[in-house]
Design a protein around this motif. Structure first.
Motif, mmCIF file in Angstrom:
data_model
loop_
_atom_site.group_PDB
_atom_site.id
_atom_site.type_symbol
_atom_site.label_atom_id
_atom_site.label_comp_id
_atom_site.label_asym_id
_atom_site.label_seq_id
_atom_site.Cartn_x
_atom_site.Cartn_y
_atom_site.Cartn_z
ATOM 1 N N LEU A 195 0.562 -1.066 0.154
ATOM 2 C CA LEU A 195 -0.076 -0.026 -0.143
ATOM 3 C C LEU A 195 0.957 1.371 0.172
ATOM 4 O O LEU A 195 1.692 1.390 0.830
ATOM 5 C CB LEU A 195 -0.564 0.065 1.121
ATOM 6 C CG LEU A 195 -2.492 0.890 1.389
ATOM 7 C CD1 LEU A 195 -3.314 0.692 1.158
ATOM 8 C CD2 LEU A 195 -1.494 2.380 2.045
ATOM 9 N N VAL A 196 0.398 2.361 -1.124
ATOM 10 C CA VAL A 196 1.424 3.159 -1.002
ATOM 11 C C VAL A 196 0.596 4.459 -0.637
ATOM 12 O O VAL A 196 -0.259 4.361 -0.625
ATOM 13 C CB VAL A 196 1.919 3.923 -2.786
ATOM 14 C CG1 VAL A 196 2.757 5.026 -2.602
ATOM 15 C CG2 VAL A 196 2.956 2.199 -3.097
ATOM 16 N N TYR A 197 1.195 5.090 0.556
ATOM 17 C CA TYR A 197 0.269 6.192 1.382
ATOM 18 C C TYR A 197 1.325 7.529 0.742
ATOM 19 O O TYR A 197 2.218 7.618 0.868
ATOM 20 C CB TYR A 197 0.717 6.310 2.673
ATOM 21 C CG TYR A 197 -0.134 7.002 3.158
ATOM 22 C CD1 TYR A 197 -1.368 6.776 4.058
ATOM 23 C CD2 TYR A 197 0.942 8.475 3.869
ATOM 24 C CE1 TYR A 197 -1.775 8.295 4.751
ATOM 25 C CE2 TYR A 197 -0.022 9.629 4.300
ATOM 26 C CZ TYR A 197 -1.164 9.436 4.941
ATOM 27 O OH TYR A 197 -1.627 9.908 6.067
ATOM 28 N N ILE A 335 4.022 1.859 1.854
ATOM 29 C CA ILE A 335 5.293 2.718 1.791
ATOM 30 C C ILE A 335 4.782 3.918 1.822
ATOM 31 O O ILE A 335 4.200 4.274 1.183
ATOM 32 C CB ILE A 335 5.489 1.872 0.112
ATOM 33 C CG1 ILE A 335 5.626 1.124 0.136
ATOM 34 C CG2 ILE A 335 6.861 3.130 -0.404
ATOM 35 C CD1 ILE A 335 6.006 0.489 -1.403
ATOM 36 N N LEU A 336 5.606 4.916 2.124
ATOM 37 C CA LEU A 336 5.711 6.069 2.772
ATOM 38 C C LEU A 336 5.539 7.070 1.323
ATOM 39 O O LEU A 336 7.036 6.966 0.765
ATOM 40 C CB LEU A 336 6.092 7.140 4.022
ATOM 41 C CG LEU A 336 5.306 6.320 5.070
ATOM 42 C CD1 LEU A 336 5.855 7.292 5.877
ATOM 43 C CD2 LEU A 336 3.980 6.386 4.891
ATOM 44 N N SER A 337 5.153 8.218 0.756
ATOM 45 C CA SER A 337 5.877 9.029 -0.859
ATOM 46 C C SER A 337 5.090 10.282 -0.448
ATOM 47 O O SER A 337 3.900 10.436 0.466
ATOM 48 C CB SER A 337 5.107 8.367 -1.583
ATOM 49 O OG SER A 337 5.358 9.338 -2.230
ATOM 50 N N GLY A 338 6.229 11.661 -0.498
ATOM 51 C CA GLY A 338 5.260 12.623 -0.420
ATOM 52 C C GLY A 338 5.966 13.483 0.943
ATOM 53 O O GLY A 338 5.856 12.368 2.024
ATOM 54 N N GLY A 339 6.310 14.780 1.354
ATOM 55 C CA GLY A 339 6.800 15.354 1.816
ATOM 56 C C GLY A 339 5.680 15.149 3.047
ATOM 57 O O GLY A 339 6.728 15.205 4.141
ATOM 58 N N SER A 340 4.870 15.052 3.062
ATOM 59 C CA SER A 340 3.557 15.418 4.314
ATOM 60 C C SER A 340 3.990 14.377 5.240
ATOM 61 O O SER A 340 3.596 13.799 6.083
ATOM 62 C CB SER A 340 2.353 16.279 4.280
ATOM 63 O OG SER A 340 2.067 17.269 3.012
ATOM 64 N N SER A 341 4.151 12.723 4.637
ATOM 65 C CA SER A 341 4.200 11.977 5.128
ATOM 66 C C SER A 341 5.376 11.658 6.542
ATOM 67 O O SER A 341 5.158 11.049 6.808
ATOM 68 C CB SER A 341 4.167 10.587 4.251
ATOM 69 O OG SER A 341 5.649 10.979 3.512
ATOM 70 N N ARG A 342 5.784 12.581 6.475
ATOM 71 C CA ARG A 342 6.802 12.858 7.111
ATOM 72 C C ARG A 342 7.050 12.846 8.282
ATOM 73 O O ARG A 342 7.541 12.656 9.539
ATOM 74 C CB ARG A 342 8.357 13.908 6.940
ATOM 75 C CG ARG A 342 9.085 13.550 5.837
ATOM 76 C CD ARG A 342 9.649 14.812 5.984
ATOM 77 N NE ARG A 342 11.167 14.079 4.974
ATOM 78 C CZ ARG A 342 11.197 14.764 3.591
ATOM 79 N NH1 ARG A 342 9.957 15.042 3.400
ATOM 80 N NH2 ARG A 342 11.637 14.760 2.414
ATOM 81 N N ILE A 343 5.392 13.421 8.847
ATOM 82 C CA ILE A 343 4.538 14.198 9.949
ATOM 83 C C ILE A 343 4.320 12.705 10.978
ATOM 84 O O ILE A 343 3.911 11.607 10.605
ATOM 85 C CB ILE A 343 3.207 14.794 9.881
ATOM 86 C CG1 ILE A 343 3.234 15.756 9.306
ATOM 87 C CG2 ILE A 343 2.960 14.772 10.977
ATOM 88 C CD1 ILE A 343 1.814 16.445 8.135
ATOM 89 N N PRO A 344 4.702 12.460 11.829
ATOM 90 C CA PRO A 344 4.869 12.118 13.127
ATOM 91 C C PRO A 344 3.326 11.005 13.239
ATOM 92 O O PRO A 344 3.723 10.367 13.414
ATOM 93 C CB PRO A 344 6.145 12.704 14.503
ATOM 94 C CG PRO A 344 7.258 13.775 13.952
ATOM 95 C CD PRO A 344 5.455 14.188 12.622
#
Length: 613
Positions: A195-197, A335-344
């Motif tokens: 799954l890609v988020y 799988i994390l993608s995109g800058g906003s997926s950095r949010i803890p």
């Protein structure tokens, strides 16, 4: 070298370009030396070419009304759909017959720009920088878009890229690009589900994919074109404005320059809160009669304000999995993608949803989509300079596509799970004597009763050849191309008369009450659909029979002689046309009556064009 193809991640906040060459991926630096190019366009007040990229972003801070940003959120949208977000923009957006137009004031007059024209300026900048970096012309590109971008949105991106001189090999869905980058780097050969988020600056995508051998199958897609990092920035802007109004009775939203400066400060605060528990927003010379204003913001405060948006992303993940029919425990990689997926907090909520599963994170979340696009570009380019191990990407039509007939029955033209690109044609006939137009209402879904599916739009073919009932034939073709654009074509068989329509079809989006139940609903109501199929066939035969009898009476000039039969058919049609399946016995009785009264005349006068039994 001119045949090399590149991958472009055209982003809301930043754009990124990558190329696969010499058996390696290379993110290409722009003329400013950065790996990310801000998706900003700035117009000087004096005549001259616009400025694009990092310099445009800096100059927008000085003259906010002349700086354009987040244009991806305007692509293919109506003016009304953008209204609620317009207060957060420092440039003028006007309503031009329902579509948004950006106005820039310059010394030589007002410049009017469509979203497509602004996108084209960004693509032109990217192309120029790539050619400078590589030392040769580049025209072929794979460009990423949100997976659920509508046809009209995809067409704007295509047109803008073409305007900038690109030949677009493919519009590539963003989460699929991220997955391709992941699978290629990991070289996973065994069967697995991922799954890609993908949470970027302006859009959110979710995809469920199945990897087996050298194939990647897209099983499900969902998302939201108005959910991303900028929405989190706006929450912080609202918080700061509330604090300023409460303490200083000052609202910066009325000041273009100040709202632009505030956007930068709040974006920085959001980024800092991904690594720190607290930050201070320092506003220097911002509030009248106050030299410096400081506003504290904790991660907990930010998370509290953004909780509903975070939850919205998890709900989208949940319904994407359910519509894909893939159990949570079968997902091997998140799988994390995109800058906003950095949010803890987002990472915590996503991990909890998957029962504590560790998340797969790219080294650089801002570049993985461009990398996937570059890999796909190399696979499509067939260039000797870009030899690459090919992987087959198989996307499918998520739900069946078809048209409704005049008895509300769905005619399935492209069935669900048909690999994309997909194309199929069905033949339809006129139902009335001397009919000159046919309307085709297009639906997506699995129910036999068309109106229980999701309505997409309609196409009307006019000026068709007048003919007796059922003699004029029209072919309806449904096409879903490799870029996910849905086209409907209707063409008359007898002569060159056709019409096309590109519909606002979304690859994976469903409304809240449609999502989970669409396929299950069709399964649970299979018996009901069978009953409706029988009812629709019966009703269609009754209406066609009456129309054919009336045609023959007119053609043979027998209406006066047998007016009672003509009127019986007319009254039967008027009553039957509105009857539902609960009145099937009435339809059966009417058909029996009409056939009893009319059949002897049909045989006596040798009626033509009668419907087959």
């Amino acid at each position: 070298m001119a045949d090399i193809a590149i991958g472009i991640d055209f982003g809301t906040t930043n754009s990124c370009v990558c190329v696969y060459r010499k058996s390696a991926l290379e993110v290409l630096e722009n003329s400013d030396g950065g790996r990310l190019t801000p998706s900003y366009v700035f117009f000087l007040q004096k005549p001259g070419a616009p400025i694009v990229g990092q310099c445009a972003k800096k100059m927008s801070d000085m003259l906010p009304s002349n700086g354009i940003y987040e244009i991806k959120r305007f692509v293919g949208k109506s003016f009304n759909s953008l209204k609620k977000n317009l207060p957060y923009y420092s440039f003028d957006v006007k309503n031009d017959s329902g579509t948004p137009v950006i106005l820039i004031e310059r010394e030589n007059g007002t410049v009017k720009l469509t979203p497509q024209e602004v996108c084209a300026l960004i693509f032109t900048k990217l192309k120029k920088d790539v050619e400078t970096k590589l030392g040769h012309a580049v025209s072929k590109a794979v460009i990423t878009v949100p997976a659920y971008f509508k046809s009209i949105e995809r067409e704007v991106i295509l047109a803008a890229a073409n305007q900038a001189g690109f030949t677009v090999l493919k519009l590539f869905n963003e989460p699929t690009a991220a997955a391709l980058s992941f699978y290629y780097k990991k070289d996973i050969r065994s069967e697995s589900y991922s799954l890609v988020y993908d949470l970027g600056g302006g859009t959110f995508d979710v995809s469920v994919l199945k990897k087996h051998s050298n194939n990647i199958d897209i099983i499900g897609v969902d998302g939201d074109t108005n959910l991303g990092g900028k929405d989190f920035d706006n929450l912080i802007i609202d918080y700061v404005c509330e604090e300023l109004a409460k303490t200083y009775r000052y609202n910066p939203k009325k000041e273009r320059r100040e709202i632009r400066r505030l956007q930068n400060k709040c974006e920085e605060a959001k980024i800092e809160l991904s690594t720190a528990e607290q930050t201070i927003i320092i506003l220097d010379g911002f509030v009248p009669n106050q030299r410096v204003v400081t506003i504290e913001l904790s991660r907990q405060q930010f998370e509290s304000r953004a909780q509903s948006l975070f939850e919205r992303t998890i709900k989208i993940v949940d319904r994407c999995l359910k519509s894909s029919k893939v159990p949570i425990n079968k997902i091997n990689n998140v799988i994390l993608s995109g800058g906003s997926s950095r949010i803890p907090k987002i990472q915590e909520m996503l991990s909890n949803y998957f029962n504590g599963k560790s998340l797969t994170k790219f080294v650089n979340l801002d570049e993985c989509v461009a990398e996937g696009a570059a890999l796909q570009a190399a696979m499509l380019a067939n260039s000797c300079k870009q030899k690459i191990r090919k992987m087959k990407m198989t996307d499918v039509v998520p739900l069946s596509l078809g048209v409704m007939d005049y008895v509300n029955r769905m005619h399935f033209i492209v069935r669900k799970d048909t690999p994309i690109p997909a194309e199929n044609t069905l033949q339809f006939r006129t139902t009335e004597d001397q009919q000159t137009s046919l309307r085709f209402d297009v639906y997506e879904g699995e129910r036999v009763e068309a109106t229980k599916n999701r309505y997409l739009g309609f196409l009307t073919l006019n000026n068709i050849t007048p003919a007796p009932p059922r003699l004029c034939r029209v072919l309806v073709t449904v096409i879903v191309d490799q870029n996910g654009i849905l086209k409907i074509k209707a063409s008359e068989v007898l002569r060159n008369n056709s019409k096309e329509l590109n519909l606002s079809y979304t690859r994976g989006w469903r409304s809240e009450d449609e999502i989970v139940s669409t396929l299950v609903d069709a399964e649970e109501h299979e018996a009901e659909d069978d009953s409706f199929e029988n009812f629709a066939a019966l009703k269609e035969y009754l209406l066609s029979y009456c129309e054919a009898v009336q045609y023959n009476l007119r053609f043979l000039k027998l209406i006066r002689k047998h007016k009672a039969i003509h009127d019986l058919c007319e009254n039967t049609k008027n009553v039957a046309v509105s009857l539902g399946i609960d009145k099937i016995h009435e339809v059966q009785s009417m058909l029996a009556e009409v056939q009893y009264e009319c059949e002897k005349f049909a045989q006596c006068y040798n009626f033509e064009c009668m419907p087959p039994c």
